[in-house]
Design a protein around this motif. Structure first.
Motif, mmCIF file in Angstrom:
data_model
loop_
_atom_site.group_PDB
_atom_site.id
_atom_site.type_symbol
_atom_site.label_atom_id
_atom_site.label_comp_id
_atom_site.label_asym_id
_atom_site.label_seq_id
_atom_site.Cartn_x
_atom_site.Cartn_y
_atom_site.Cartn_z
ATOM 1 N N SER A 16 134.202 78.564 68.995
ATOM 2 C CA SER A 16 134.243 77.932 70.306
ATOM 3 C C SER A 16 133.697 76.511 70.256
ATOM 4 N N ASP A 17 132.597 76.314 69.508
ATOM 5 C CA ASP A 17 132.033 74.970 69.359
ATOM 6 C C ASP A 17 132.994 74.052 68.629
ATOM 7 N N GLU A 18 133.650 74.602 67.611
ATOM 8 C CA GLU A 18 134.604 73.811 66.846
ATOM 9 C C GLU A 18 135.798 73.400 67.711
ATOM 10 N N ALA A 19 136.259 74.324 68.561
ATOM 11 C CA ALA A 19 137.377 74.019 69.446
ATOM 12 C C ALA A 19 136.985 72.935 70.455
ATOM 13 N N GLN A 20 135.774 73.027 71.002
ATOM 14 C CA GLN A 20 135.308 72.014 71.946
ATOM 15 C C GLN A 20 135.190 70.649 71.283
ATOM 16 N N ARG A 21 134.727 70.647 70.028
ATOM 17 C CA ARG A 21 134.585 69.381 69.296
ATOM 18 C C ARG A 21 135.955 68.748 69.054
ATOM 19 N N GLU A 22 136.944 69.556 68.728
ATOM 20 C CA GLU A 22 138.290 69.035 68.496
ATOM 21 C C GLU A 22 138.891 68.468 69.773
ATOM 22 N N VAL A 23 138.635 69.132 70.903
ATOM 23 C CA VAL A 23 139.131 68.643 72.193
ATOM 24 C C VAL A 23 138.487 67.303 72.526
ATOM 25 N N ARG A 24 137.172 67.201 72.328
ATOM 26 C CA ARG A 24 136.468 65.941 72.605
ATOM 27 C C ARG A 24 136.937 64.836 71.671
ATOM 28 N N GLN A 25 137.174 65.194 70.407
ATOM 29 C CA GLN A 25 137.635 64.196 69.437
ATOM 30 C C GLN A 25 139.023 63.681 69.799
ATOM 31 N N LEU A 26 139.893 64.589 70.224
ATOM 32 C CA LEU A 26 141.235 64.172 70.633
ATOM 33 C C LEU A 26 141.172 63.277 71.864
ATOM 34 N N ALA A 27 140.296 63.630 72.818
ATOM 35 C CA ALA A 27 140.149 62.818 74.030
ATOM 36 C C ALA A 27 139.637 61.425 73.690
ATOM 37 N N LEU A 28 138.680 61.358 72.746
ATOM 38 C CA LEU A 28 138.148 60.056 72.327
ATOM 39 C C LEU A 28 139.218 59.210 71.645
ATOM 40 N N GLU A 29 140.026 59.841 70.814
ATOM 41 C CA GLU A 29 141.079 59.102 70.117
ATOM 42 C C GLU A 29 142.108 58.559 71.098
ATOM 43 N N ASN A 30 142.427 59.350 72.129
ATOM 44 C CA ASN A 30 143.371 58.883 73.148
ATOM 45 C C ASN A 30 142.789 57.704 73.927
ATOM 46 N N LEU A 31 141.506 57.783 74.270
ATOM 47 C CA LEU A 31 140.856 56.689 74.982
ATOM 48 C C LEU A 31 140.807 55.427 74.133
ATOM 49 N N ARG A 32 140.531 55.583 72.845
ATOM 50 C CA ARG A 32 140.480 54.426 71.943
ATOM 51 C C ARG A 32 141.866 53.802 71.787
ATOM 52 N N ALA A 33 142.898 54.631 71.725
ATOM 53 C CA ALA A 33 144.267 54.114 71.608
ATOM 54 C C ALA A 33 144.661 53.355 72.877
ATOM 55 N N ASP A 34 144.316 53.896 74.045
ATOM 56 C CA ASP A 34 144.629 53.220 75.309
ATOM 57 C C ASP A 34 143.879 51.890 75.414
ATOM 58 N N THR A 35 142.626 51.878 74.950
ATOM 59 C CA THR A 35 141.827 50.652 74.999
ATOM 60 C C THR A 35 142.418 49.583 74.085
ATOM 61 N N ARG A 36 142.823 49.978 72.883
ATOM 62 C CA ARG A 36 143.456 49.028 71.953
ATOM 63 C C ARG A 36 144.757 48.499 72.536
ATOM 64 N N HIS A 37 145.522 49.375 73.163
ATOM 65 C CA HIS A 37 146.814 48.987 73.750
ATOM 66 C C HIS A 37 146.617 47.911 74.815
#
Length: 251
Positions: free
Chosen positions: A179-200
């Protein structure tokens, strides 16, 4: 024949295009892309000595500019509301200040832009020197808004990079809780999306800044450079809006 016609008219791409065009922001981004492409093409044709053909594209550019000013009526209030919402929210101080500054600058830019539309539509009559001052003030606000946006992007990119590093360092070794690993992956994906939008958005701002800077005479570039920069940033915004509407992805 009727079958072929129905296949063309009912093609999913046609439906997506109609959906895209049903939103005001979608039409504005399309018109902006054509407007700056026209500016670039007009410069290119003039440089090749084809002034007659260039005049057609210059007229199209000017007409689309006036149409877009009309479409943006009411937008200043949206930016003012956005500034108030940011001011009442919590977050990093630097990001809040630059975000508020950006919204207020765009409020000023679009307010003066409305006056320019009213003058072009003959609804009000501004003296030539007054119209020039309004145009310069409008471009100053536009430039300020882009500078605030660039600064905001740098601050946000730094914070997101720090958050991503902390998330990676928090990864546990050995036996892992699923469960912790799944939450970490969700947060990591959300961070990557935010970073991509910011770069864009940061890249768009780097292209857009040439437009008001050129209008104010702060940089010495020709219409070809300004048109190309505006076309690239417009196309990037157009593509992002297309994906947001047709793929359900948020900007």
């Amino acid at each position: 024949m009727a079958t072929v016609a129905s296949q063309v008219i009912l093609h999913p791409y046609v439906s997506q295009s109609l959906k895209f065009g049903s939103f005001n922001v979608g039409r504005d981004k399309l018109y902006r892309t054509v407007q700056y492409f026209s500016r670039f093409l007009a410069w290119f044709l003039v440089s090749r000595g084809n002034k007659v053909e260039a005049a057609r594209w210059t007229a199209l550019k000017s007409h689309l500019g006036i149409v877009r000013k009309l479409m943006r009526l009411g937008k200043p209030v949206e930016h003012l509301q956005a500034a108030l919402r940011v001011a009442s929210s919590s977050g990093e101080v630097g990001e809040q200040v630059t975000s508020i500054g950006r919204q207020l600058a765009y409020f000023g830019y679009l307010t003066y832009d409305t006056a320019l539309w009213a003058n072009a539509a003959k609804f009000i009559a501004l003296k030539p020197d007054t119209a020039d001052r309004v145009t310069k003030t409008s471009n100053r606000f536009w430039l300020a808004g882009i500078l605030f946006s660039i600064t905001h992007g740098l601050l946000k990119a730094g914070r997101l990079a720090h958050d991503a590093k902390k998330l990676r360092n928090s990864e546990t070794w050995g036996e892992k809780d699923l469960s912790d690993e799944a939450q970490r992956e969700v947060r990591q994906l959300a961070l990557e999306n935010l970073r991509a939008d910011t770069r864009h958005q940061f890249i768009i701002d780097l292209f857009d800044i040439w437009i008001p800077a050129s209008n104010l005479g702060l940089v010495n570039v020709n219409d070809g450079v300004v048109g190309f920069a505006g076309f690239i940033s417009s196309f990037m915004g157009l593509r992002a809006q297309w994906l947001a509407i047709n793929n359900g992805k948020k900007n």
